[in-house]
Design a protein around this motif. Structure first.
Motif, PDB file in Angstrom:
ATOM      1  N   GLU A   1      42.864 -27.168 -13.843  1.00 36.49           N
ATOM      2  CA  GLU A   1      41.949 -27.897 -14.718  1.00 36.49           C
ATOM      3  C   GLU A   1      40.624 -27.151 -14.826  1.00 36.49           C
ATOM      4  OE1 GLU A   1      41.349 -31.794 -13.099  1.00 36.49           O
ATOM      5  OE2 GLU A   1      40.434 -31.049 -11.271  1.00 36.49           O
TER       6      GLU A   1
ATOM      7  N   GLU B   1      45.636 -31.663 -19.038  1.00 33.07           N
ATOM      8  CA  GLU B   1      44.653 -32.208 -19.989  1.00 33.07           C
ATOM      9  C   GLU B   1      44.798 -33.700 -20.199  1.00 33.07           C
ATOM     10  OE1 GLU B   1      43.418 -28.835 -23.166  1.00 33.07           O
ATOM     11  OE2 GLU B   1      45.399 -29.694 -23.446  1.00 33.07           O
ATOM     12  N   GLN B   2      46.048 -34.173 -20.232  1.00 34.46           N
ATOM     13  CA  GLN B   2      46.278 -35.577 -20.619  1.00 34.46           C
ATOM     14  C   GLN B   2      46.630 -36.474 -19.439  1.00 34.46           C
ATOM     15  OE1 GLN B   2      48.887 -35.830 -24.024  1.00 34.46           O
ATOM     16  NE2 GLN B   2      47.799 -34.228 -25.146  1.00 34.46           N
TER      17      GLN B   2
ATOM     18  N   LYS C   1      38.037 -26.256 -20.748  1.00 33.92           N
ATOM     19  CA  LYS C   1      39.452 -26.030 -21.049  1.00 33.92           C
ATOM     20  C   LYS C   1      40.199 -25.642 -19.778  1.00 33.92           C
ATOM     21  CE  LYS C   1      39.227 -26.410 -25.578  1.00 33.92           C
ATOM     22  NZ  LYS C   1      39.986 -27.442 -26.307  1.00 33.92           N
ATOM     23  N   PRO C   2      41.467 -26.065 -19.643  1.00 32.70           N
ATOM     24  CA  PRO C   2      42.241 -25.648 -18.466  1.00 32.70           C
ATOM     25  C   PRO C   2      42.424 -24.128 -18.462  1.00 32.70           C
ATOM     26  CG  PRO C   2      43.646 -26.770 -20.053  1.00 32.70           C
ATOM     27  CD  PRO C   2      42.246 -26.900 -20.555  1.00 32.70           C
TER      28      PRO C   2
ATOM     29  N   LEU D   1      50.060 -27.332 -19.347  1.00 36.96           N
ATOM     30  CA  LEU D   1      48.655 -27.515 -19.756  1.00 36.96           C
ATOM     31  C   LEU D   1      48.403 -28.950 -20.203  1.00 36.96           C
ATOM     32  CD1 LEU D   1      48.295 -24.168 -21.711  1.00 36.96           C
ATOM     33  CD2 LEU D   1      46.876 -24.833 -19.755  1.00 36.96           C
TER      34      LEU D   1
END
Lengths: 248, 388
Positions: B386, B335-336, B234-235, B331
């Protein structure tokens, strides 16, 4: 090992009591109706609420008593209710011609005291404003300890204040009152050691019920002033704060 | 990278009622702004949450208010991760820190006007459970069974950015193992008319960092995020800079001095230099003064290398909820692997010396920053990185 800081100076103001000694000794002065609040320039002071002025007065007293520089000390301000008189004035404007005073509007935020303190003192240090209902005092102290510890700050001032619950349709009364404590890292003669608040039991879930959420600190302030210790104080929400040792 | 992972989040704002709906429209570069439905003596564009939000369960009726409904909606989305954190760490080790600028002032406006007209408040109005900011914390604790420490930060528009500072401290100093952070604000007469009195509102959709920017649009909504001591993949929350301008109650320092100090502090906590940052979600309200000061600070620190976006053109300025919303957008960028178009920037202000992205960009984002600045000169800069 729970973090310990030293209470190196106290500040207090309430109507009739110019400082903590006057309050604790029960010496009421009917002429004491406005805090001195010398830090605010007259133009700012005229436009600032009682909550803002007594908060800044308490911080100034704590800074002076501890020899801390108001320009350099990080601060935690706290209030359970915020700027009630200013809110009432804005609500009256809404009910009237609908035009709000821009000064009143920006002075209605919960961080009005923190912001005006920073501007007047030229203080660029971290500052926050904690609002936590009945738990305002323990949460303000916890945030003060955590901020000082995180930053390795040599000192920090925590100030808690509420003014009268001015809204006519809201039952209950709150006595206007502001207090502040200057916390320093290094041990000092005459500065009792205070431990970071800890939670002894879960007290969560209930909405605010106290009439004077920030006044619950008075017994702790009295003990700090008298240099009593070790002593433990129960605070709302299952919190407890300990004066770790007597004044040395 | 040392930091604390952000394991779940939820959003509700003018772009949609759920995180999925919000992010779909953000990715499609669709604005959520529109004409204000509240009665006002001036035209206003706002980012309003559309439709009726579901009421609270009957046992929490005392908290019934628009902000409480927003909180209830947000909690509904991440109840699973919150329960998992309570299970993993113990309920007493999960804290809560929420930000709000106004609290439930919208309910108090209605109650006061009714009181003046009829001598009594509307049925069900309760100042303590509907107006006071701690009501949100009490409601979240009660509905999710959280038993760790709880507070509200109320530093106007930096409120729900500064709650990440609380989470970082509480976890680092072993007060908690997980902290539910977030923020909520709702549109109301006081803020709309107040910002109008300060001549900060634009009658058109806002244009952050544009040469034609003419003010901000207010918005409403909220967000929640769960910060935990440890989690895989997870970030992370890598730094939280918090400073004061010491300049003016409503105007930023013209050179962005406090903003610069906050960004530098966030980088220092993360042990990173400015070259590590790939994306900045700016405070970017669209007022001439804010964008000039923030642009100056970003240009001085990053030059024109970093990709900057303001997302106020999607949601409006959500005041105490802006920080959490934009933190989650940062975030999502990590993530994306995309950064949003900065709506309204065309034509960009050439004097700012920063690179504001007019279009959505597909890119790897390792480190993203999110800025929030407030009345009183309260500055917060969040840094996310990240997964290690």
């Amino acid at each position: 090992m729970t973090a310990v800081l030293h209470a190196a100076g106290l500040g207090f103001w309430s109507p009739g009591h110019r400082d903590l000694a006057a309050r604790l000794d029960g010496v009421r002065d009917a002429a004491e109706v406005e805090p001195a609040c010398a830090l605010l320039p007259p133009r700012m002071a005229r436009r600032a609420s009682l909550l803002t002025r007594m908060s800044i007065e308490a911080v100034s007293q704590a800074a002076a008593a501890s020899g801390l520089d108001v320009r350099e000390v990080p601060t935690v301000f706290a209030t359970a209710r915020g700027e009630m008189a200013t809110l009432l004035a804005l609500l009256d404007s809404l009910a009237g011609d609908g035009q709000l005073s821009p000064t009143r509007f920006h002075n209605s935020v919960y961080n009005a005291a923190a912001g005006q303190f920073s501007v007047a003192a030229g203080n660029r240090q971290p500052s926050t404003t904690v609002v936590a209902g009945d738990e305002t005092v323990p949460m303000a102290l916890l945030e003060g300890f955590c901020l000082a510890e995180e930053r390795g700050a040599p000192a920090l001032i925590v100030a808690c204040a509420d003014e009268a619950l001015a809204l006519p349709m809201v039952p209950g009364e709150t006595e206007p009152l502001a207090w502040a404590v200057a916390l320093v890292r290094e041990a000092r003669t005459g500065a009792p050691a205070l431990a970071r608040p800890v939670r002894r039991r879960d007290g969560a879930g209930s909405p605010s019920a106290l009439a004077n959420p920030v006044a619950c600190a008075l017994p702790m302030l009295a003990a700090l002033r008298a240099g009593e210790g070790p002593r433990s104080f129960e605070l709302p929400g299952g919190w407890s704060v300990e004066i770790a040792e007597a004044r040395s | 990278m040392n930091g604390f992972p952000v394991t779940a989040y939820a959003l509700c704002n003018a772009l949609g009622p759920t995180t999925g709906a919000v992010l779909r429209r953000l990715a499609a570069s669709e604005s959520g702004l529109g004409p204000c439905g509240l009665p006002l003596p001036f035209p206003a564009i706002v980012g309003a949450v559309a439709g009726e939000l579901p009421p609270l369960p009957p046992s929490f009726a005392a908290y019934e208010s628009r902000q409480a409904r927003l909180l209830n909606q947000l909690l509904g989305e991440i109840r699973g991760p919150i329960a998992a954190a309570c299970e993993r760490w113990g309920v007493g080790r999960v804290g809560i820190a929420l930000g709000t600028s106004t609290g439930g002032i919208a309910e108090t406006e209605r109650a006061y006007l009714a009181f003046l007209a009829h001598g009594q408040v509307p049925d069900g109005y309760d100042f303590r459970t509907q107006h006071q900011p701690d009501a949100l914390v009490a409601l979240a604790r009660a509905t999710c069974g959280l038993a760790g420490p709880g507070l509200t930060v109320s530093t106007a528009c930096s409120s729900s950015a500064k709650v990440f500072g609380v989470a970082r401290r509480w976890i680092a100093l072993d007060v908690c193992d997980a902290v539910l952070v977030g923020g909520i604000d709702t549109l109301c007469q006081t803020t709309l008319r107040g910002f109008q009195s300060l001549e900060l509102l634009s009658a058109k959709p806002c244009q952050p960092f544009s040469a034609e920017r003419a003010g901000l649009n207010l918005g409403e909504g909220g967000g929640l995020a769960l910060v935990e001591r440890r989690a895989e993949g997870k970030p992370c929350l890598a730094g939280v800079g918090e400073t004061s301008d010491a300049h003016h109650m409503t105007a930023p320092h013209p050179e962005g001095r406090g903003a610069m100090a906050a960004m530098k502090e966030a980088l220092a906590q993360a042990g990173l230099g400015p070259e590590a940052v790939d994306h900045v979600n700016a405070h970017g309200t669209g007022t001439p003064l804010n964008d000039a000061a923030e642009g100056r600070a970003i240009a001085d620190l990053f030059g024109d290398r970093v990709s900057v976006a303001s997302t106020k053109g999607y949601t409006g300025h959500q005041l105490g909820a802006a920080g959490i919303t934009e933190a989650i957008f940062a975030l999502v960028a990590i993530e994306q692997g995309w950064t949003p178009a900065s709506l309204g920037v065309r034509p960009p202000d050439p004097g700012l010396g920063i690179r504001v992205a007019p279009e959505r960009e597909e890119r790897r984002v390792r480190v993203a920053m999110s800025n929030s600045f407030a009345f009183g000169g309260s500055n917060a800069s969040l840094l996310f990185a990240e997964a290690a």
